[in-house]
Design a protein around this motif. Structure first.
Motif, PDB file in Angstrom:
ATOM      1  N   GLU A  30       0.836  -1.200   0.000  1.00 28.42           N
ATOM      2  CA  GLU A  30       0.000   0.000   0.000  1.00 28.42           C
ATOM      3  C   GLU A  30       0.870   1.249   0.000  1.00 28.42           C
ATOM      4  O   GLU A  30       1.918   1.307   0.645  1.00 28.42           O
ATOM      5  CB  GLU A  30      -0.929   0.037   1.220  1.00 28.42           C
ATOM      6  CG  GLU A  30      -1.840   1.266   1.218  1.00 28.42           C
ATOM      7  CD  GLU A  30      -2.984   1.216   2.210  1.00 28.42           C
ATOM      8  OE1 GLU A  30      -3.944   1.991   2.041  1.00 28.42           O
ATOM      9  OE2 GLU A  30      -2.919   0.398   3.152  1.00 28.42           O
ATOM     10  N   SER A  32       0.154   5.773  -0.108  1.00 28.45           N
ATOM     11  CA  SER A  32      -0.918   6.743   0.096  1.00 28.45           C
ATOM     12  C   SER A  32      -0.467   8.160  -0.189  1.00 28.45           C
ATOM     13  O   SER A  32       0.709   8.507  -0.045  1.00 28.45           O
ATOM     14  CB  SER A  32      -1.439   6.667   1.541  1.00 28.45           C
ATOM     15  OG  SER A  32      -1.868   5.373   1.863  1.00 28.45           O
ATOM     16  N   CYS A  36      -5.728  10.058  -2.027  1.00 30.62           N
ATOM     17  CA  CYS A  36      -5.914   8.711  -2.574  1.00 30.62           C
ATOM     18  C   CYS A  36      -5.021   7.729  -1.832  1.00 30.62           C
ATOM     19  O   CYS A  36      -4.087   8.116  -1.127  1.00 30.62           O
ATOM     20  CB  CYS A  36      -5.576   8.680  -4.075  1.00 30.62           C
ATOM     21  SG  CYS A  36      -3.846   9.048  -4.442  1.00 30.62           S
ATOM     22  N   SER A  37      -5.336   6.467  -2.000  1.00 31.48           N
ATOM     23  CA  SER A  37      -4.457   5.404  -1.533  1.00 31.48           C
ATOM     24  C   SER A  37      -4.547   4.279  -2.545  1.00 31.48           C
ATOM     25  O   SER A  37      -5.586   4.096  -3.197  1.00 31.48           O
ATOM     26  CB  SER A  37      -4.870   4.908  -0.144  1.00 31.48           C
ATOM     27  OG  SER A  37      -3.830   4.159   0.463  1.00 31.48           O
ATOM     28  N   SER A 244       0.210   8.200   5.401  1.00 30.18           N
ATOM     29  CA  SER A 244      -1.212   7.883   5.533  1.00 30.18           C
ATOM     30  C   SER A 244      -1.972   9.047   6.177  1.00 30.18           C
ATOM     31  O   SER A 244      -2.632   8.911   7.204  1.00 30.18           O
ATOM     32  CB  SER A 244      -1.389   6.598   6.349  1.00 30.18           C
ATOM     33  OG  SER A 244      -2.699   6.099   6.225  1.00 30.18           O
ATOM     34  N   PHE A 246      -4.713  12.173   5.223  1.00 27.90           N
ATOM     35  CA  PHE A 246      -5.732  12.426   4.214  1.00 27.90           C
ATOM     36  C   PHE A 246      -6.478  13.726   4.490  1.00 27.90           C
ATOM     37  O   PHE A 246      -6.717  14.080   5.659  1.00 27.90           O
ATOM     38  CB  PHE A 246      -6.736  11.265   4.179  1.00 27.90           C
ATOM     39  CG  PHE A 246      -6.101   9.942   3.882  1.00 27.90           C
ATOM     40  CD1 PHE A 246      -5.818   9.569   2.573  1.00 27.90           C
ATOM     41  CD2 PHE A 246      -5.733   9.091   4.910  1.00 27.90           C
ATOM     42  CE1 PHE A 246      -5.204   8.356   2.300  1.00 27.90           C
ATOM     43  CE2 PHE A 246      -5.120   7.872   4.646  1.00 27.90           C
ATOM     44  CZ  PHE A 246      -4.859   7.510   3.334  1.00 27.90           C
ATOM     45  N   GLY A 264      -5.477   3.371   7.090  1.00 27.09           N
ATOM     46  CA  GLY A 264      -5.329   2.824   5.738  1.00 27.09           C
ATOM     47  C   GLY A 264      -5.724   1.365   5.704  1.00 27.09           C
ATOM     48  O   GLY A 264      -6.708   0.939   6.294  1.00 27.09           O
ATOM     49  N   TYR A 269     -10.063   4.954   6.214  1.00 30.39           N
ATOM     50  CA  TYR A 269      -9.623   6.236   5.656  1.00 30.39           C
ATOM     51  C   TYR A 269     -10.516   7.361   6.160  1.00 30.39           C
ATOM     52  O   TYR A 269     -11.692   7.161   6.467  1.00 30.39           O
ATOM     53  CB  TYR A 269      -9.660   6.199   4.124  1.00 30.39           C
ATOM     54  CG  TYR A 269      -8.817   5.110   3.518  1.00 30.39           C
ATOM     55  CD1 TYR A 269      -7.435   5.227   3.441  1.00 30.39           C
ATOM     56  CD2 TYR A 269      -9.397   3.936   3.036  1.00 30.39           C
ATOM     57  CE1 TYR A 269      -6.656   4.220   2.897  1.00 30.39           C
ATOM     58  CE2 TYR A 269      -8.623   2.925   2.487  1.00 30.39           C
ATOM     59  CZ  TYR A 269      -7.257   3.068   2.421  1.00 30.39           C
ATOM     60  OH  TYR A 269      -6.485   2.068   1.879  1.00 30.39           O
TER      61      TYR A 269
END
Length: 699
Positions: A30, A32, A36-37, A244, A246, A264, A269
């Motif tokens: 993953e 981020s 978006c991730s 991570s 947002f 995440g 999120y």
């Protein structure tokens, strides 16, 4: 163990050589950005690679009231459609003549291909945009060897999916980027405004991602030790812990959306959790945020503060506590009592002390104190331990009505809040009595023999050893059971520890949640033999960094989600375990180093604490002797100590540091080390100097 290796010519990267005769293998990772991730799944078979991208756009809601109702699309294959858009020497690439030779991860996922000639090389890269709702793929050729690499004409936009939510339409498009001299790119783009003809430069997006990676790995809290594998995982863990973040309507203003840190993992999120954000991540953030802030520092500071503020704005199961989570922009509030009041009070107090921000500390303190009132209201009147509905595993395993985790976190919360109250010159009411009473209750209620080991039970009706028996050691409780508890944790015959997996939630359950392993490793360095602790840390690090699923710590091994806060916990093994760091007030911190006997040094460069940036050096001068130096712009403090002694440094007064020998020193002698400089906070200093004791000295 796995076939991943450290990249010798790359400071923070892992690489896997692809061989034509090996069995097919697969993995995912993953990454981020603010909007978006992406989780990139890849399967490698006989020098070929199939890719699928799970793209998440947390701000684009497609189902109201659903905690997982943000837009998510899976795209199979390349965003830049190979063979039709990637040209080599003016002709479409014949992929049957190209061979995948390497997979590399350094914060960007890279697949390296070799063409018909040895000098023909292409690299396929996956990464998120730092600031835009763009999940990116980039093809790049080696400019010193290629003739040209251009993008062939094709439709600029290709609709992928669309949802209607009320009057709003959420759209996901595949868009092509402006080709560079030696690159071509495309992205998945999420929007709600219908204006989808977005121009973006794939090289600019790549450069911004690289700048973020370089900044966080090489300019913020850089670990240098004799074990490169630990240094590399520490560096990569900082990426996952800090990326991570947002944009969210939580803590937003009229002019812009706020920023929050979120776990995440394909599920969590634009929300905050009392354990992930307050307890695990927020005590870590002050150490990577520099006071002379650039844009990244500003982002991280806002996200950390907002994560704590958000938890204070919504009610928990009572007005005196906080919810366990605030999700989907505040539409879902988790109100199960998992010990979240203690999680918040502990993490918020530590963040306030470590950041050195007194104004923010004053704003947090009423919320911390109301959480402690709630904790005290939940103490069983006769047993002296804390009642809660569950723990952070939310009923997956037995917790009874009183569990070890909640009581230990409550002890840590009270102790951290005492330091914060003293630093703010606020009166602490009966906190010492509360600490002693709770410590005694933990000993009486949980301290027992489990499966023949003198350690701690986890709760009533739980006959098994549990991974969280490490918590008393982590917070300085029950250290008379140190050796037996560490044996129960790390001796494989007791069923908790497996060297390729970590510590199981319960003995022989084979269910591995890395948070328990990470706390156990921190505890082992705090109170145990450092050389043995290093052996366990290396086993775990090798499993996560170079094993079958790389390169981060996980939420739980079976699902494999690489939650952000677990990477923060990995870094805290070094900060609080090996170095024994503790913020005493807004101006002073103490170190109790415990580095392995095989190490001659440990260095932490550009380490932020209490609003200052310092370099911390621990040099071994004897079997139990260290020279500890802290260097900043003002100068250097250097003190020689004997383990398990501590040393206190002032970040604003670089004329001296104080050595506090081990806990057999009398109170009166210990106090002489601090007068007259820290007379107001004598109690705090002595409290930490006695950390090796069952209960710290008190005045």
């Amino acid at each position: 163990m796995g076939r991943w290796e450290l990249r010798e010519d790359h400071k923070y990267a892992v690489v896997r050589q692809v061989k034509s005769n090996e069995a097919a293998w697969q993995d995912f990772v993953e990454m981020s950005g603010l909007r978006c991730s992406m989780v990139v799944h890849y399967r490698v078979s006989s020098t070929r690679c199939d890719v699928a991208i799970d793209a998440y756009f947390p701000q684009l809601r497609v189902r109201r009231g659903d905690p997982r109702g943000y837009s998510h699309v899976r795209f199979d294959g390349d965003l830049v459609s190979t063979g039709r858009t990637v040209l080599w020497g003016g002709k479409p690439v014949e992929w049957s003549q190209w061979t995948l030779v390497q997979v590399l991860f350094d914060g960007i996922l890279r697949f390296i291909y070799v063409g018909p000639r040895e000098q023909d090389r292409l690299e396929k890269q996956f990464f998120p945009s730092r600031r835009r709702a763009l999940v990116c793929q980039r093809w790049v050729g080696d400019p010193s060897q290629m003739s040209e690499l251009v993008l062939s004409p094709e439709e600029l936009l290709a609709g992928i999916c669309e949802w209607k939510e009320g009057s709003q339409t959420v759209q996901i498009y595949r868009i092509s980027g402006t080709p560079g001299r030696s690159s071509a790119g495309a992205a998945l783009f999420g929007t709600t405004n219908g204006n989808v003809r977005v121009a973006f430069d794939i090289d600019d997006e790549y450069a911004e991602r690289c700048d973020f990676i370089q900044h966080i790995t090489s300019r913020r809290m850089v670990l240098k030790s004799p074990e490169r594998m630990i240094d590399v995982m520490f560096g990569l863990a900082k990426i996952r812990a800090t990326e991570s973040v947002f944009e969210s309507s939580l803590c937003s203003t009229e002019s812009k959306r706020g920023l929050v840190h979120s776990p995440g993992g394909g599920m969590f999120y634009c929300g905050v959790w009392a354990n992930d954000q307050a307890e695990y991540a927020c005590p870590f953030f002050p150490h990577v945020i520099h006071p002379h802030a650039n844009d990244l520092d500003t982002i991280l500071l806002e996200a950390a503060k907002n994560s704590l503020i958000t938890l204070t704005r919504y009610p928990g199961r009572s007005l005196d506590t906080v919810p366990y989570s605030v999700e989907i922009e505040g539409e879902y509030i988790g109100q199960l009592d998992r010990g979240d009041a203690a999680m918040f009070a502990y993490g918020a107090s530590e963040f306030a002390l470590r950041s050195g921000d007194q104004n923010f500390a004053l704003a947090l303190l009423p919320h911390i104190e109301r959480c402690l009132r709630y904790v005290k209201s939940r103490v069983h009147p006769s047993l002296g331990v804390v009642i809660s509905d569950s723990d952070e595993l939310e009923g997956r395993y037995p917790t009874g009505s009183m569990n070890l985790s909640t009581s230990c976190l409550s002890f840590a919360a009270i102790e951290s809040t005492r330091r914060l109250q003293a630093a703010l010159s606020r009166k602490s009411i009966d906190e010492q009595d509360n600490l002693q009473s709770l410590c005694g209750g933990i000993h009486r209620y949980f301290g027992t023999c489990v499966r023949g080991v003198d350690t701690f039970a986890y709760c009533d009706d739980e006959p098994r050893l549990r991974g969280w028996i490490c918590l008393p050691l982590c917070f300085g409780i029950g250290l008379d059971r140190t050796n037996t508890t560490l044996t129960a944790l790390f001796d494989e015959s007791f069923g908790l520890w497996q060297r390729e997996h970590g510590i199981s939630v319960a003995a022989h359950a084979n269910d591995f949640w890395d948070r328990e392993t990470l706390y156990a490793l921190r505890s082992a360095f705090l109170v145990g033999d450092a050389e043995k602790s290093l052996t366990w840390l290396l086993s775990f690090t090798e499993a996560r960094l170079l094993g079958g699923h790389v390169p981060y710590a996980l939420e739980e091994e079976s699902r494999g989600a690489q939650l952000s806060a677990e990477s923060a916990l990995y870094c805290r093994i070094v900060i609080e375990g090996m170095l024994g760091y503790r913020a005493l007030d807004f101006n002073r911190f103490s170190l109790t180093p415990n580095i392995p006997h095989s190490w001659n040094f440990l260095r932490l460069e550009n380490f932020s604490t209490q609003g200052y940036v310092v370099d911390v050096d621990v040099t071994r001068t004897g079997s139990i002797a260290y020279s500890v130096s802290v260097t900043a712009a003002q100068g250097t403090q250097s003190v020689d100590i004997l383990y398990p002694g501590s040393v206190v440094f002032s970040v604003s007064d670089y004329t001296q540091g104080w050595h506090i020998p081990s806990d057999d020193l009398r109170k009166e002698e210990a106090l002489s080390y601090f007068k007259p400089y820290c007379e107001r906070n004598q109690q705090l200093c002595i409290h930490f100097s006695g950390f090796k004791s069952n209960l710290a000295w008190e005045m």
